[in-house]
Write an enzyme that holds these catalytic residues in place. Sequence first.
Site, PDB file in Angstrom:
ATOM      1  N   ASP A  43      -7.216  13.265 -24.647  1.00  0.00           N
ATOM      2  CA  ASP A  43      -7.138  11.843 -24.287  1.00  0.00           C
ATOM      3  C   ASP A  43      -6.430  11.098 -25.422  1.00  0.00           C
ATOM      4  O   ASP A  43      -7.014  10.846 -26.473  1.00  0.00           O
ATOM      5  CB  ASP A  43      -8.572  11.318 -24.092  1.00  0.00           C
ATOM      6  CG  ASP A  43      -8.607   9.816 -23.821  1.00  0.00           C
ATOM      7  OD1 ASP A  43      -7.548   9.157 -23.890  1.00  0.00           O
ATOM      8  OD2 ASP A  43      -9.718   9.307 -23.555  1.00  0.00           O
ATOM      9  N   ARG A  60      -1.918  -2.624 -18.062  1.00  0.00           N
ATOM     10  CA  ARG A  60      -3.187  -1.883 -18.058  1.00  0.00           C
ATOM     11  C   ARG A  60      -3.140  -0.835 -16.952  1.00  0.00           C
ATOM     12  O   ARG A  60      -2.998  -1.172 -15.779  1.00  0.00           O
ATOM     13  CB  ARG A  60      -4.350  -2.836 -17.802  1.00  0.00           C
ATOM     14  CG  ARG A  60      -4.486  -3.919 -18.827  1.00  0.00           C
ATOM     15  CD  ARG A  60      -5.813  -4.589 -18.678  1.00  0.00           C
ATOM     16  NE  ARG A  60      -6.843  -3.741 -19.230  1.00  0.00           N
ATOM     17  CZ  ARG A  60      -7.218  -3.781 -20.504  1.00  0.00           C
ATOM     18  NH1 ARG A  60      -6.666  -4.619 -21.344  1.00  0.00           N
ATOM     19  NH2 ARG A  60      -8.170  -2.981 -20.939  1.00  0.00           N
ATOM     20  N   THR A  71      -4.130   5.917 -21.433  1.00  0.00           N
ATOM     21  CA  THR A  71      -3.922   4.598 -20.851  1.00  0.00           C
ATOM     22  C   THR A  71      -2.485   4.209 -21.178  1.00  0.00           C
ATOM     23  O   THR A  71      -1.810   4.889 -21.954  1.00  0.00           O
ATOM     24  CB  THR A  71      -4.892   3.547 -21.434  1.00  0.00           C
ATOM     25  OG1 THR A  71      -4.803   3.595 -22.853  1.00  0.00           O
ATOM     26  CG2 THR A  71      -6.315   3.800 -21.000  1.00  0.00           C
ATOM     27  N   LYS A  87      -2.068   0.439 -24.685  1.00  0.00           N
ATOM     28  CA  LYS A  87      -2.472   0.302 -26.099  1.00  0.00           C
ATOM     29  C   LYS A  87      -1.213   0.386 -26.963  1.00  0.00           C
ATOM     30  O   LYS A  87      -0.365  -0.502 -26.864  1.00  0.00           O
ATOM     31  CB  LYS A  87      -3.534   1.350 -26.428  1.00  0.00           C
ATOM     32  CG  LYS A  87      -4.803   1.177 -25.576  1.00  0.00           C
ATOM     33  CD  LYS A  87      -5.899   2.118 -25.967  1.00  0.00           C
ATOM     34  CE  LYS A  87      -7.196   1.842 -25.252  1.00  0.00           C
ATOM     35  NZ  LYS A  87      -7.367   2.570 -23.994  1.00  0.00           N
ATOM     36  N   TYR A 147       0.856  -1.202   0.000  1.00  0.00           N
ATOM     37  CA  TYR A 147       0.000   0.000   0.000  1.00  0.00           C
ATOM     38  C   TYR A 147       0.881   1.237   0.000  1.00  0.00           C
ATOM     39  O   TYR A 147       1.880   1.290   0.718  1.00  0.00           O
ATOM     40  CB  TYR A 147      -0.887   0.022   1.252  1.00  0.00           C
ATOM     41  CG  TYR A 147      -2.320  -0.326   0.942  1.00  0.00           C
ATOM     42  CD1 TYR A 147      -3.043   0.457   0.040  1.00  0.00           C
ATOM     43  CD2 TYR A 147      -2.945  -1.415   1.516  1.00  0.00           C
ATOM     44  CE1 TYR A 147      -4.359   0.143  -0.272  1.00  0.00           C
ATOM     45  CE2 TYR A 147      -4.255  -1.737   1.211  1.00  0.00           C
ATOM     46  CZ  TYR A 147      -4.961  -0.949   0.306  1.00  0.00           C
ATOM     47  OH  TYR A 147      -6.249  -1.253  -0.005  1.00  0.00           O
ATOM     48  N   GLU A 185      -0.531   4.861  -0.272  1.00  0.00           N
ATOM     49  CA  GLU A 185      -1.325   6.090  -0.408  1.00  0.00           C
ATOM     50  C   GLU A 185      -0.440   7.319  -0.286  1.00  0.00           C
ATOM     51  O   GLU A 185       0.401   7.394   0.614  1.00  0.00           O
ATOM     52  CB  GLU A 185      -2.400   6.176   0.679  1.00  0.00           C
ATOM     53  CG  GLU A 185      -3.716   5.585   0.279  1.00  0.00           C
ATOM     54  CD  GLU A 185      -3.963   4.287   0.990  1.00  0.00           C
ATOM     55  OE1 GLU A 185      -2.968   3.618   1.339  1.00  0.00           O
ATOM     56  OE2 GLU A 185      -5.148   3.964   1.193  1.00  0.00           O
TER      57      GLU A 185
HETATM   58  N1  DSN Z   1     -11.923   0.227 -24.498  1.00  0.00           N
HETATM   59  C1  DSN Z   1     -10.954   1.075 -25.159  1.00  0.00           C
HETATM   60  C2  DSN Z   1     -10.942   0.883 -26.614  1.00  0.00           C
HETATM   61  O1  DSN Z   1     -11.060  -0.263 -27.020  1.00  0.00           O
HETATM   62  O2  DSN Z   1     -10.804   1.811 -27.364  1.00  0.00           O
HETATM   63  C3  DSN Z   1     -11.145   2.481 -24.808  1.00  0.00           C
HETATM   64  O3  DSN Z   1     -11.240   2.588 -23.448  1.00  0.00           O
END
Ligand code: DSN
Length: 427
Positions: free
Chosen positions: A198, A233, A224, A227, A52, A54
């Site tokens: 984003d 993730r 994120t 990707k 943890y 925080e």
């Molecule tokens: N779920 C993602 C996507 O596939 O684009 C976006 O959050």
Amino acid sequence: MLSALEQYDPQIYELIRQEEARQSGSLRLIPSENYVSRAVMNATGSCLTNKYAEGYPGKRYYEGQQVTDLIETVAIERAKKVFKADHANVQPYSGSVANLAAYNSLASIGDTIMGLELSSGGHLTHGSKGSITSRIFNSASYTVDPETGLLDYDEIEKLAKKLRPKIIISGYTAYPRKIDFKRFGEIAKEIGAFHVSDIAHISGLVVAGLHQSPVPYADIVSTTTHKTLRGPRGGMLLCKEEHAAVVNKTVFPGQQGGPHMHTITAIAVALAEADTVEFIEYAKQIVKNAKRLAEKLMEYGFNLVSGGTDNHLILIDLRNKGIPGKKMSKALDRARIVSNFNTVPGDTASPFDPNGLRIGTPAVTTRGMREEQMDEIARFIHAIAENIDNEAVIEKVNREVLLLCSQFPVPDHFILPGKKVLHPLSS
Ligand code: DSN
């Protein structure tokens, strides 16, 4: 690593093994998915999951932070370096909460946020009706031009002047073209709004210098990490120094408790990987592959939204083929080609059974596939579309896909589908 799991929980071990076989024995074309390296996988499955932490480095609410402080600092510094940002917060659990934290940092409940409509390629969390973001904030949206499938910046500017949102959101989940973040920054400035960008989908391309970065033009950039960036993730926020304190406060204690230190550790590893010449070459190949796949699909008579792609993603409008998106994605799945059905601009069908299909090249590029293999993939997709109800053809494509996959093993943790592998993730 999995040997203990095999011993203590053979049921879950077997399911993980099956998933690994599925991932290696299929063409994963969902544009938001990828294969992480062994190093990232090791960090994700490390003892950092036990801690943890925080707070932030140097200011925690629990003791025992001798190592976590160092790890989080490394992750932050690496993020700042690769994105050329003043400040980075690596704690958001995902892109959704990162987006929410970006809005909560800059706007109050009831303020207007303006993002791209879901059916035009915007994300749920950009103020879509089903998302909490549309209940906390007054949600307005712009669309792409239904004819061209492209953003119309003049129209967006007009709408922004009319609606005067507190936040304008750029960056999308299903937009195959380059985004002019600078123009978004100018529009926001003109009306005194904040600009949140984003870049979850394209962050790997941004790091590699293949797409304009929003960092100089946005108040807060959200992404994120799993990707095109090819990390674990997770989520991340980048911003100018002036917003650093409020961003940190909004993430913790505003929205989250203890950060997932194993994820932050793996993010640090992924950021080091992204800061290499090899990664730039990888990102270039993602785009080359997507362009080639798009060209070939168009030769087969597929209608692509915007007529092609500039990035990693292709959006197919299936209306001229007379095949609903879900029927197509399910047939492809039976042939080991994994995609997702998606709305297309102007789609009047339900998002659960829309008229489009979304595909992309990050994962197959990680396997080393190049233009030649994109030609094969286009041929497979064409064959399925032409024989959508013919299970014999689908089965034939399934076998061809398996052969192609066996020629391009997943780097570092490949196993043959159906074969018993004792410790697929251990070294
Ligand atoms: N779920 C993602 C996507 O596939 O684009 C976006 O959050």
